[in-house]
Scaffold this active site. Sequence first.
Site, short mmCIF file in Angstrom:
data_model
loop_
_atom_site.label_atom_id
_atom_site.label_comp_id
_atom_site.label_asym_id
_atom_site.label_seq_id
_atom_site.Cartn_x
_atom_site.Cartn_y
_atom_site.Cartn_z
N ASP A 1 -10.13 3.75 -3.36
CA ASP A 1 -10.85 2.56 -2.86
C ASP A 1 -12.27 2.47 -3.41
O ASP A 1 -12.96 3.47 -3.59
CB ASP A 1 -10.92 2.60 -1.34
CG ASP A 1 -9.56 2.33 -0.71
OD1 ASP A 1 -8.57 2.19 -1.46
OD2 ASP A 1 -9.49 2.26 0.52
N GLU B 1 -1.05 1.87 -5.20
CA GLU B 1 -0.83 3.31 -4.96
C GLU B 1 -1.92 4.13 -5.66
O GLU B 1 -1.72 5.29 -5.96
CB GLU B 1 0.60 3.74 -5.25
CG GLU B 1 1.14 3.44 -6.64
CD GLU B 1 0.68 4.45 -7.67
OE1 GLU B 1 -0.31 4.14 -8.37
OE2 GLU B 1 1.34 5.50 -7.82
N TRP B 2 -3.04 3.45 -5.89
CA TRP B 2 -4.30 4.09 -6.30
C TRP B 2 -4.22 4.79 -7.66
O TRP B 2 -5.03 5.68 -7.96
CB TRP B 2 -4.76 5.08 -5.21
CG TRP B 2 -4.58 4.54 -3.83
CD1 TRP B 2 -5.07 3.33 -3.38
CD2 TRP B 2 -3.85 5.11 -2.74
NE1 TRP B 2 -4.69 3.14 -2.07
CE2 TRP B 2 -3.96 4.20 -1.65
CE3 TRP B 2 -3.13 6.30 -2.58
CZ2 TRP B 2 -3.36 4.45 -0.42
CZ3 TRP B 2 -2.54 6.55 -1.35
CH2 TRP B 2 -2.65 5.64 -0.29
N GLY B 3 -3.22 4.42 -8.46
CA GLY B 3 -3.11 5.02 -9.78
C GLY B 3 -2.48 6.40 -9.78
O GLY B 3 -2.42 7.06 -10.82
N ASP C 1 0.83 -1.20 0.00
CA ASP C 1 0.00 0.00 0.00
C ASP C 1 0.87 1.26 0.00
O ASP C 1 2.10 1.17 0.04
CB ASP C 1 -0.92 -0.06 1.23
CG ASP C 1 -2.27 0.59 1.00
OD1 ASP C 1 -2.39 1.40 0.06
OD2 ASP C 1 -3.21 0.32 1.78
C1 GLA Z 1 -5.94 1.53 1.54
C2 GLA Z 1 -6.13 0.50 0.43
C3 GLA Z 1 -7.27 -0.41 0.79
C4 GLA Z 1 -6.98 -1.11 2.11
C5 GLA Z 1 -6.72 -0.08 3.19
C6 GLA Z 1 -6.22 -0.71 4.47
O1 GLA Z 1 -7.01 2.40 1.62
O2 GLA Z 1 -6.38 1.13 -0.80
O3 GLA Z 1 -7.50 -1.37 -0.23
O4 GLA Z 1 -5.88 -1.94 1.96
O5 GLA Z 1 -5.75 0.88 2.78
O6 GLA Z 1 -5.96 0.23 5.47
#
Ligand code: GLA
Length: 409
Positions: free
Chosen positions: A212, A190-192, A157
């Site tokens: 998310d 890393e969410w893109g 993450d």
């Molecule tokens: C981030 C990730 C999620 C999850 C949470 C856990 O938000 O994108 O998928 O793993 O952390 O804290």
Amino acid sequence: MKKIPLLLLGLIFAGQAFGQGNNYVQNYKKFDNLALTPPMGWNSWNKFACNVDEKLIREVADAMVSTGLRDAGYTYINLDDCWHGDRDAQGFIQPDAKRFPSGMKALADYIHGKGLKIGIYSDAGSQTCGGRPGSRGYEFQDAQQYAAWGIDYLKYDWCNTEGLKAEGAYKTITAALRKAGRPMVLSICEWGNDKPWEWGPTVGHLWRTTGDIYNCFDCVVDHGTWKSFGTMQIMDKQAALRQYAGPGHWNDPDMLEVGNGMAANEDRAHFTMWAMMAAPLITGNDLRQMSPATKETLTNRELLAIDQDPLGVQGFRYATKDSLETWLKPLANGRWAVAFLNRSRRPQPVRFDWQATPITDTVAKAELNAARTTYRLRDPWAKKDVGTTKKPFAATVPAHDVTVLVLSN
Ligand code: GLA
């Protein structure tokens, strides 16, 4: 100019390429031959967040087998955030001793004993998103520890990463996993933010393309400093990235919310679109208590075959009309999957004339030419054959639902 003897020249080049021949050269390339089709499994986060312990994980592994999900192809049991305890005096990470009294090796052995694989979670920063110890500065020790426990998959993450650059940080953990020597799938999370699709394919096996997921069909939830996204919002964000996906390197639109409270038709549409996008299928519900509808959705073999098709092509949106979208995905052996997705709250008619114009996918270099080839049509949700491409296809797609067809010749 003085001539440099050929042998000496060779030594100089070898020295540069292999770091003077020492042992300290890092391998920043992911393990090959993993995730050749999108990974399938379960992850604790969407349903249980930080409430994880070994009893839950064992019970979920049991349920993965008893419900038939394992036999349908789901393999990974992935622990997400909050399994961590402290580091020991040498700096090796330990699980939370209250929640995981038997230790991670025992849990991994249990999961392996069921014919499943185990995944774990860490973070490139000082702390995970849930405030547990992150791997920054401990990458090689953490990788060594995971390998010793028998871990098969690492989700990594991106919280608390001040001053780090994603590509470098993910290459460091890849090098650490390589050094530890146990093949692991690396899930880049890393969410893109830093376009992982550009540098990720050699570093990891899948990368999140968005923030998310939220358990709704069509919504955005603003949490103040961050937002989470409904299934449709995530799908829209990922649609433009299809050329980056393929066997061993997948766009990841986040874990499934099937069975977590959306209506059955919305779950079906969500699951279908993830399959059309060749997405990793990581379930996020409580496998111990699934409704028959949830189980049926998650184990529909014909849908799973669309997702797991060996060509590994992410589908594309071909047309949009009145909130009705037509998506296509080329499959192996000249087959195609077609999904009519109704994003609106009203039923929508669909009429599709296969003969009208050939459809070309320039990314996969595939052509659907119904004037030249007659395809048989199969509805994998109804589990029925429904004619051929000689006649236009007509149906009504209920609100927030899909009609899917698989074309074969
Ligand atoms: C981030 C990730 C999620 C999850 C949470 C856990 O938000 O994108 O998928 O793993 O952390 O804290």
